[in-house]
Design a protein around this motif. Structure first.
Motif, PDB file in Angstrom:
ATOM      1  N   ALA A 155      10.057   9.494  -4.354  1.00  0.00           N
ATOM      2  CA  ALA A 155      11.365   9.604  -3.714  1.00  0.00           C
ATOM      3  C   ALA A 155      11.727   8.374  -2.890  1.00  0.00           C
ATOM      4  N   GLY A 156      10.875   7.358  -2.890  1.00  0.00           N
ATOM      5  CA  GLY A 156      11.125   6.168  -2.081  1.00  0.00           C
ATOM      6  C   GLY A 156       9.908   5.832  -1.242  1.00  0.00           C
ATOM      7  N   TRP A 157      10.115   4.989  -0.241  1.00  0.00           N
ATOM      8  CA  TRP A 157       9.022   4.535   0.605  1.00  0.00           C
ATOM      9  C   TRP A 157       8.926   5.363   1.880  1.00  0.00           C
ATOM     10  N   LEU A 158       7.700   5.608   2.328  1.00  0.00           N
ATOM     11  CA  LEU A 158       7.428   6.096   3.674  1.00  0.00           C
ATOM     12  C   LEU A 158       6.862   4.928   4.460  1.00  0.00           C
ATOM     13  N   LEU A 159       7.331   4.753   5.690  1.00  0.00           N
ATOM     14  CA  LEU A 159       6.784   3.700   6.551  1.00  0.00           C
ATOM     15  C   LEU A 159       6.285   4.328   7.842  1.00  0.00           C
ATOM     16  N   HIS A 160       4.966   4.396   7.964  1.00  0.00           N
ATOM     17  CA  HIS A 160       4.323   4.834   9.204  1.00  0.00           C
ATOM     18  C   HIS A 160       4.321   3.629  10.132  1.00  0.00           C
ATOM     19  N   VAL A 209       2.246   0.977   8.039  1.00  0.00           N
ATOM     20  CA  VAL A 209       1.662   1.248   6.728  1.00  0.00           C
ATOM     21  C   VAL A 209       2.739   1.878   5.858  1.00  0.00           C
ATOM     22  N   ALA A 210       3.086   1.199   4.765  1.00  0.00           N
ATOM     23  CA  ALA A 210       4.119   1.684   3.850  1.00  0.00           C
ATOM     24  C   ALA A 210       3.458   2.326   2.639  1.00  0.00           C
ATOM     25  N   VAL A 211       4.002   3.443   2.204  1.00  0.00           N
ATOM     26  CA  VAL A 211       3.463   4.184   1.060  1.00  0.00           C
ATOM     27  C   VAL A 211       4.608   4.451   0.089  1.00  0.00           C
ATOM     28  N   ARG A 212       4.427   4.025  -1.161  1.00  0.00           N
ATOM     29  CA  ARG A 212       5.449   4.263  -2.172  1.00  0.00           C
ATOM     30  C   ARG A 212       5.301   5.682  -2.737  1.00  0.00           C
ATOM     31  N   THR A 213       6.392   6.427  -2.774  1.00  0.00           N
ATOM     32  CA  THR A 213       6.400   7.765  -3.354  1.00  0.00           C
ATOM     33  C   THR A 213       7.467   7.824  -4.431  1.00  0.00           C
TER      34      THR A 213
END
Length: 273
Positions: A198-203, A192-196
């Motif tokens: 500061a960039g992307w988080l990928l769980h 699951v990718a989340v755009r923030t």
């Protein structure tokens, strides 16, 4: 968006030395169930649930092998529901639950959020409902979704994202949260990718278990390597996706922060950030 990193179940298996943790063969390691709680304009989005209050009340439904091998603490305060309430929200504020997969330590809290729409890959839903093998019967626990969730299923059609295909946004309104197919650990396992800002988080869920597996000189402790082989549904595909994640981290690590579901060091680092 505001993102909270939660540990929704601490697990303490024996064999710390073999699992990449400090200690000896008879010491217990520490692993987490890394869950994301995302505040959005459309309410709260929960990525995975960890163990739920129903699991704490009736641990036997998790199975003797899970309890004896992984040694979960079964602390009611660690459930996602308890932590959502501690942040000042209610269960009904969680509008969406996004599952990397439906293993018992990822979907255990579904019934704590009965009004949430549950998003996952169609292949994973089919495998969990069918429970055709002994392995599937031990990892998928129907009591965790006996309340009848509102399922939102996704097929393999989607867009490309950093070289991964079939990627889907939750909806036109939630384009900052993406389901990224990373099959192998289970039939329909996804990240699951989340755009923030500061960039992307990928769980990455259980696409890997140990942070060193994504290092330039990849290393995986012997105990974790054995556990991965034992729990993989399609081992070759899981290993290919782990290598793709490693290459993504090496080439685009400033743009995408990757973490898995159970590594405590990655969880602690995310909390500090």
């Amino acid at each position: 968006m505001k993102i909270h990193h939660l540990n929704a179940a601490t697990m303490c298996p024996l064999g710390a030395r073999l699992l990449g943790a400090e200690g000896g063969l008879f010491d217990r390691a520490r692993f987490v169930c890394h869950v994301l709680l995302i505040e959005t304009a459309d309410g709260l989005v929960l990525v995975d649930t960890g163990l739920g209050s129903g699991d704490i009340a009736d641990p036997k439904r998790l199975g003797g092998a899970f309890l004896s091998v992984l040694g979960p603490k079964l602390d009611p305060a660690e459930t996602a529901l308890a932590q959502v309430k501690a942040l000042g929200f209610s269960a009904d504020d969680v509008r969406h639950v996004v599952l990397t997969h439906m293993d018992l330590d990822h979907a255990g809290g579904l019934s704590d959020f009965p009004k949430a729409k549950v998003h996952l890959h169609a292949r994973e839903h089919e495998a969990a409902m069918a429970r055709r093998s002994l392995q599937a019967k031990s990892r998928y626990i129907p009591a965790q979704w006996a309340h009848g969730p509102s399922w939102q299923l996704y097929d393999g059609i989607g867009e490309d994202w950093f070289g991964f295909s079939g990627v889907r946004a939750l909806s036109d309104a939630e384009t900052e949260v993406l389901l990224v197919p990373l099959h192998g650990h289970t039939a329909g396992h996804c990240g699951v990718a989340v755009r923030t800002a500061a960039g992307w988080l990928l769980h990455a869920g259980d696409a890997y278990f140990f942070s060193g597996s994504l290092d330039a000189e990849a290393r995986t402790p012997a105990g974790i390597a054995v556990f991965q082989r034992f729990t993989d549904t399609i081992g070759a595909e899981r290993r290919r996706n782990q290598e793709r994640l490693r290459q993504l981290k090496l080439s685009r690590g400033r743009e995408v922060t990757i973490f898995c579901a159970h590594d405590p060091g990655e969880f602690d680092a995310c909390c500090r950030r």
